[in-house]
Design a protein around this motif. Sequence first.
Motif, PDB file in Angstrom:
ATOM      1  N   PRO A  96      25.808  -1.268  36.634  1.00  0.00           N
ATOM      2  CA  PRO A  96      25.984  -0.216  35.630  1.00  0.00           C
ATOM      3  C   PRO A  96      24.906  -0.289  34.534  1.00  0.00           C
ATOM      4  N   GLU A  97      24.438   0.878  34.085  1.00  0.00           N
ATOM      5  CA  GLU A  97      23.356   0.923  33.090  1.00  0.00           C
ATOM      6  C   GLU A  97      23.703   0.140  31.827  1.00  0.00           C
ATOM      7  N   GLU A  98      24.905   0.301  31.345  1.00  0.00           N
ATOM      8  CA  GLU A  98      25.309  -0.378  30.114  1.00  0.00           C
ATOM      9  C   GLU A  98      25.213  -1.898  30.273  1.00  0.00           C
ATOM     10  N   LEU A  99      25.679  -2.412  31.395  1.00  0.00           N
ATOM     11  CA  LEU A  99      25.597  -3.846  31.665  1.00  0.00           C
ATOM     12  C   LEU A  99      24.141  -4.270  31.802  1.00  0.00           C
ATOM     13  N   GLY A 100      23.333  -3.494  32.503  1.00  0.00           N
ATOM     14  CA  GLY A 100      21.921  -3.804  32.683  1.00  0.00           C
ATOM     15  C   GLY A 100      21.170  -3.892  31.365  1.00  0.00           C
ATOM     16  N   ARG A 101      21.462  -2.976  30.450  1.00  0.00           N
ATOM     17  CA  ARG A 101      20.811  -3.013  29.125  1.00  0.00           C
ATOM     18  C   ARG A 101      21.250  -4.238  28.328  1.00  0.00           C
ATOM     19  N   LEU A 102      22.526  -4.577  28.417  1.00  0.00           N
ATOM     20  CA  LEU A 102      23.038  -5.766  27.729  1.00  0.00           C
ATOM     21  C   LEU A 102      22.382  -7.031  28.295  1.00  0.00           C
ATOM     22  N   LEU A 103      22.242  -7.110  29.607  1.00  0.00           N
ATOM     23  CA  LEU A 103      21.619  -8.283  30.231  1.00  0.00           C
ATOM     24  C   LEU A 103      20.153  -8.419  29.821  1.00  0.00           C
ATOM     25  N   MET A 104      19.410  -7.297  29.786  1.00  0.00           N
ATOM     26  CA  MET A 104      18.002  -7.348  29.376  1.00  0.00           C
ATOM     27  C   MET A 104      17.889  -7.793  27.924  1.00  0.00           C
ATOM     28  N   LYS A 105      18.732  -7.232  27.070  1.00  0.00           N
ATOM     29  CA  LYS A 105      18.733  -7.627  25.651  1.00  0.00           C
ATOM     30  C   LYS A 105      18.995  -9.124  25.530  1.00  0.00           C
ATOM     31  N   ASN A 106      19.991  -9.620  26.237  1.00  0.00           N
ATOM     32  CA  ASN A 106      20.323 -11.042  26.161  1.00  0.00           C
ATOM     33  C   ASN A 106      19.196 -11.914  26.702  1.00  0.00           C
ATOM     34  N   LEU A 107      18.560 -11.479  27.778  1.00  0.00           N
ATOM     35  CA  LEU A 107      17.447 -12.252  28.336  1.00  0.00           C
ATOM     36  C   LEU A 107      16.314 -12.376  27.322  1.00  0.00           C
ATOM     37  N   ILE A 108      15.905 -11.261  26.734  1.00  0.00           N
ATOM     38  CA  ILE A 108      14.782 -11.294  25.783  1.00  0.00           C
ATOM     39  C   ILE A 108      15.143 -12.123  24.556  1.00  0.00           C
ATOM     40  N   MET A 109      16.362 -11.984  24.072  1.00  0.00           N
ATOM     41  CA  MET A 109      16.773 -12.764  22.906  1.00  0.00           C
ATOM     42  C   MET A 109      16.850 -14.254  23.242  1.00  0.00           C
ATOM     43  N   THR A 110      17.209 -14.576  24.470  1.00  0.00           N
ATOM     44  CA  THR A 110      17.299 -15.962  24.901  1.00  0.00           C
ATOM     45  C   THR A 110      15.925 -16.588  25.081  1.00  0.00           C
ATOM     46  N   LEU A 111      14.924 -15.781  25.448  1.00  0.00           N
ATOM     47  CA  LEU A 111      13.560 -16.312  25.616  1.00  0.00           C
ATOM     48  C   LEU A 111      13.059 -17.008  24.351  1.00  0.00           C
ATOM     49  N   VAL A 112      13.443 -16.477  23.196  1.00  0.00           N
ATOM     50  CA  VAL A 112      12.962 -17.022  21.918  1.00  0.00           C
ATOM     51  C   VAL A 112      13.284 -18.498  21.783  1.00  0.00           C
ATOM     52  N   ASP A 113      14.399 -18.922  22.358  1.00  0.00           N
ATOM     53  CA  ASP A 113      14.842 -20.314  22.216  1.00  0.00           C
ATOM     54  C   ASP A 113      14.375 -21.227  23.340  1.00  0.00           C
ATOM     55  N   GLN A 114      13.563 -20.716  24.249  1.00  0.00           N
ATOM     56  CA  GLN A 114      13.081 -21.527  25.358  1.00  0.00           C
ATOM     57  C   GLN A 114      11.890 -22.372  24.920  1.00  0.00           C
ATOM     58  N   SER A 115      11.754 -23.561  25.506  1.00  0.00           N
ATOM     59  CA  SER A 115      10.596 -24.398  25.183  1.00  0.00           C
ATOM     60  C   SER A 115       9.363 -23.922  25.928  1.00  0.00           C
ATOM     61  N   GLU A 116       9.519 -23.408  27.149  1.00  0.00           N
ATOM     62  CA  GLU A 116       8.415 -22.857  27.936  1.00  0.00           C
ATOM     63  C   GLU A 116       8.461 -21.342  27.814  1.00  0.00           C
ATOM     64  N   LEU A 117       7.343 -20.757  27.404  1.00  0.00           N
ATOM     65  CA  LEU A 117       7.280 -19.304  27.223  1.00  0.00           C
ATOM     66  C   LEU A 117       6.173 -18.706  28.090  1.00  0.00           C
ATOM     67  N   PRO A 118       6.313 -17.434  28.440  1.00  0.00           N
ATOM     68  CA  PRO A 118       5.190 -16.789  29.124  1.00  0.00           C
ATOM     69  C   PRO A 118       4.026 -16.638  28.156  1.00  0.00           C
ATOM     70  N   ASP A 119       2.821 -16.546  28.693  1.00  0.00           N
ATOM     71  CA  ASP A 119       1.651 -16.322  27.847  1.00  0.00           C
ATOM     72  C   ASP A 119       1.572 -14.871  27.404  1.00  0.00           C
ATOM     73  N   ARG A 120       1.963 -13.968  28.313  1.00  0.00           N
ATOM     74  CA  ARG A 120       1.931 -12.530  28.038  1.00  0.00           C
ATOM     75  C   ARG A 120       3.167 -11.879  28.626  1.00  0.00           C
ATOM     76  N   ILE A 121       3.649 -10.865  27.925  1.00  0.00           N
ATOM     77  CA  ILE A 121       4.699 -10.014  28.478  1.00  0.00           C
ATOM     78  C   ILE A 121       4.158  -8.594  28.445  1.00  0.00           C
ATOM     79  N   PHE A 122       4.069  -7.969  29.624  1.00  0.00           N
ATOM     80  CA  PHE A 122       3.648  -6.580  29.733  1.00  0.00           C
ATOM     81  C   PHE A 122       4.882  -5.716  29.937  1.00  0.00           C
ATOM     82  N   PHE A 123       4.960  -4.628  29.189  1.00  0.00           N
ATOM     83  CA  PHE A 123       6.041  -3.667  29.331  1.00  0.00           C
ATOM     84  C   PHE A 123       5.456  -2.394  29.925  1.00  0.00           C
TER      85      PHE A 123
END
Length: 191
Positions: A96-123
């Motif tokens: 469902p779209e609503e769930l998909g948007r919530l999951l993407m939001k949570n993923l991006i917000m969770t990235l901030v707390d990771q020790s290993e990060l991507p060098d670049r994020i392309f949208f």
Amino acid sequence: MKALDVRGMACPLPVVSVKRALESAEGELRVLLDDGAPRENVTRFVTGRGYQVRDEAVEGGFALTITGAAKRPQPTAERAGAVVMLIGTDRLGDGPEELGRLLMKNLIMTLVDQSELPDRIFFINTGVLLTAAGSEVIEALEALGNRGVEVLSCGICLDFFKKKESLAAGGVTNMFTIAESLLAARSVVRL
């Protein structure tokens, strides 16, 4: 001085045309181009390769006079094996779209707390909606930028969704840079 007119060309053709012209040109290259993404992308491309650029408004657009010689590329994050993330949608998964948007939001917000990060994020595609005003992840994207992650949105996609003026996180890029980075990356994470 060699002259090149790339006005009216869609991304990534202005950058590709300038790259080809520089490979065969000797001395100065004068490029006529449209304002906005073409001007920004070509300027970023040539200055990133060590050329000097003089920019002037002319009737029907802008003219860049490119001088100097390309500097031998220094090892960059891409050449050393960068981790590149490609986000092509504003949601995660096929449910469902609503769930998909919530999951993407949570993923991006969770990235901030990771020790290993991507060098670049392309949208790209609807992924650029995440970088525009009103997105719930702007603060997280800014935090990632502050930690050294390049956050870049496809200019054509921003134009398509009429979001270029409301870009709120990161910068604008072009398909040439995206393709170059994906091909040189050690690892690509596609969402």
